[in-house]
Design a protein around this motif. Structure first.
Motif, mmCIF file in Angstrom:
data_model
loop_
_atom_site.group_PDB
_atom_site.id
_atom_site.type_symbol
_atom_site.label_atom_id
_atom_site.label_comp_id
_atom_site.label_asym_id
_atom_site.label_seq_id
_atom_site.Cartn_x
_atom_site.Cartn_y
_atom_site.Cartn_z
ATOM 1 N N ASP A 69 0.384 -2.558 1.209
ATOM 2 C CA ASP A 69 0.813 -2.443 -0.183
ATOM 3 C C ASP A 69 0.149 -1.244 -0.849
ATOM 4 N N MET A 73 2.014 2.105 -2.291
ATOM 5 C CA MET A 73 1.821 2.485 -3.682
ATOM 6 C C MET A 73 1.423 3.957 -3.791
ATOM 7 N N MET A 103 -0.492 -8.522 -2.640
ATOM 8 C CA MET A 103 -0.795 -7.458 -3.590
ATOM 9 C C MET A 103 -2.219 -6.931 -3.430
ATOM 10 N N THR A 107 -3.032 -2.543 -7.230
ATOM 11 C CA THR A 107 -1.722 -2.884 -7.772
ATOM 12 C C THR A 107 -1.875 -3.916 -8.886
ATOM 13 N N LYS A 137 4.440 3.123 -9.483
ATOM 14 C CA LYS A 137 3.447 2.626 -8.524
ATOM 15 C C LYS A 137 3.648 1.147 -8.213
ATOM 16 N N VAL A 138 4.057 0.380 -9.206
ATOM 17 C CA VAL A 138 4.174 -1.077 -9.015
ATOM 18 C C VAL A 138 5.639 -1.525 -9.001
ATOM 19 N N TYR A 141 7.165 -4.955 -7.850
ATOM 20 C CA TYR A 141 6.717 -6.182 -8.514
ATOM 21 C C TYR A 141 7.297 -6.362 -9.913
#
Length: 250
Positions: A69, A73, A103, A107, A137-138, A141
Motif C-alpha cells: 500500500d 501510494m 492500510m 495512508t 495518494k489515498v 480509500y
C-alpha cells in the motif's frame, strides 16, 4: 438420659468459618462466570479467544499488504502536478469507502488529516491543489465529487452537528450556531449551507464548527471497490455523480 448422652458440638474457630464462607462465595461467582462465558456473553479485555490469535503467516501477509500500500501510494504521488484534475467547482465532498486492514500508517495519517477517521464518513473541503494531491495518494480509500445545492442542504440539515463541550449537538438550535459563528454573520443553518456551498470567506470556521458527517451504508453493494470510478470501480473522482451516491447514503 438423652441429654446426658448428647455430645458437645465441635468448636470451629471464627477465622475458619469466614474462610469457608469466602471460598463458597468465590466458587459461586466463578461458576456464574463460566456459565456466562459458555453462552457467549461479552468477554473482558483480558479474555482472549484462540481465534483472536494471529498466525505468523497472517502477520506476514498483513505486513506485506501494508508495505505494498505504501509503495502504491508513493507511485501515485510521483505524478506531475499538471496531471491533477482541474476541479470544475471550488467545493468537494469526500467519502471514505474503505477500512484499514491493508492500510499503511502514512495512508491512515492522510485520511485522519482529512478528518476521515471512520468508513462511510464524509467531509466538505475546498478544492485546493494540496487537497487534490492528498486525494491522489489515498484514492483507493475515498470517493469524491462536486455536491450540488440539494446535496449540501440535505446533508447539513439531516447529518450536520456541532461539537459543544466535546459533545455532538444537532444543528437544530440556531442559538448554538449564533453563539459560535455570530461574529461572522452566520446565525442559522441556512447561513451555514450557503457558506459551505459558495466556499465563502468563513468556510474554514464553519467546517471547524461542524464535525465529519456520519453517512449510512447504502443498500445493496457497498462502495468499496478500489478501482477508479471511471474504470468501473468506486474510488476516486465521480464529479457530479457524487450526488447520486449522497442521496443513497444520506
Amino acid at each position: 438420659m438423652a441429654e446426658a448422652d448428647a455430645k458437645p458440638l465441635t468448636y470451629i474457630p471464627e477465622t475458619i468459618l469466614k474462610k469457608r464462607k469466602r471460598n463458597d462465595e468465590l466458587a459461586i461467582m466463578r461458576r456464574k462466570q463460566l456459565e456466562l462465558g459458555k453462552y457467549g456473553m461479552k468477554k473482558s479485555k483480558k479474555q482472549v479467544d484462540v481465534g483472536d490469535i494471529k498466525r505468523p503467516e497472517q502477520l506476514v501477509k498483513e505486513f506485506r499488504d501494508k508495505e505494498l500500500d505504501l509503495i502504491r501510494m508513493k507511485q501515485r504521488a510521483k505524478g506531475p502536478k499538471s496531471a491533477l484534475p482541474k476541479p470544475s467547482s471550488k467545493l468537494l465532498f469526500i467519502i471514505r469507502i474503505q477500512g484499514k486492514s491493508e492500510m499503511h500508517a502514512k495512508t491512515r495519517k492522510i485520511l485522519y488529516n482529512l478528518r476521515l477517521r471512520k468508513i462511510f464518513t464524509g467531509v466538505f473541503v475546498k478544492a485546493t491543489e494540496g487537497v487534490l494531491e492528498m486525494l491522489r495518494k489515498v484514492e483507493p480509500y475515498v470517493t469524491y465529487g462536486y455536491p450540488n445545492l440539494k446535496s449540501v442542504r440535505d446533508l447539513i440539515y439531516k447529518r450536520g452537528y456541532a461539537r459543544v463541550d466535546k459533545k455532538p449537538v444537532p444543528l437544530t438550535d440556531n442559538s448554538v450556531i449564533e453563539q459560535a459563528l455570530g461574529k461572522y454573520g452566520i446565525i442559522c443553518v441556512e447561513d451555514i449551507v450557503h457558506q459551505v456551498l459558495d466556499v465563502g470567506p468563513h468556510f474554514k470556521e464553519v467546517i471547524s464548527f461542524m464535525g465529519p458527517l456520519m453517512l449510512s451504508k447504502p443498500a445493496g453493494d457497498s462502495p468499496g471497490n478500489k478501482k477508479p470510478y471511471k474504470e468501473g470501480g468506486d474510488a476516486g473522482n465521480r464529479e457530479d455523480k457524487i450526488n447520486d451516491l449522497i442521496s443513497k447514503m444520506n
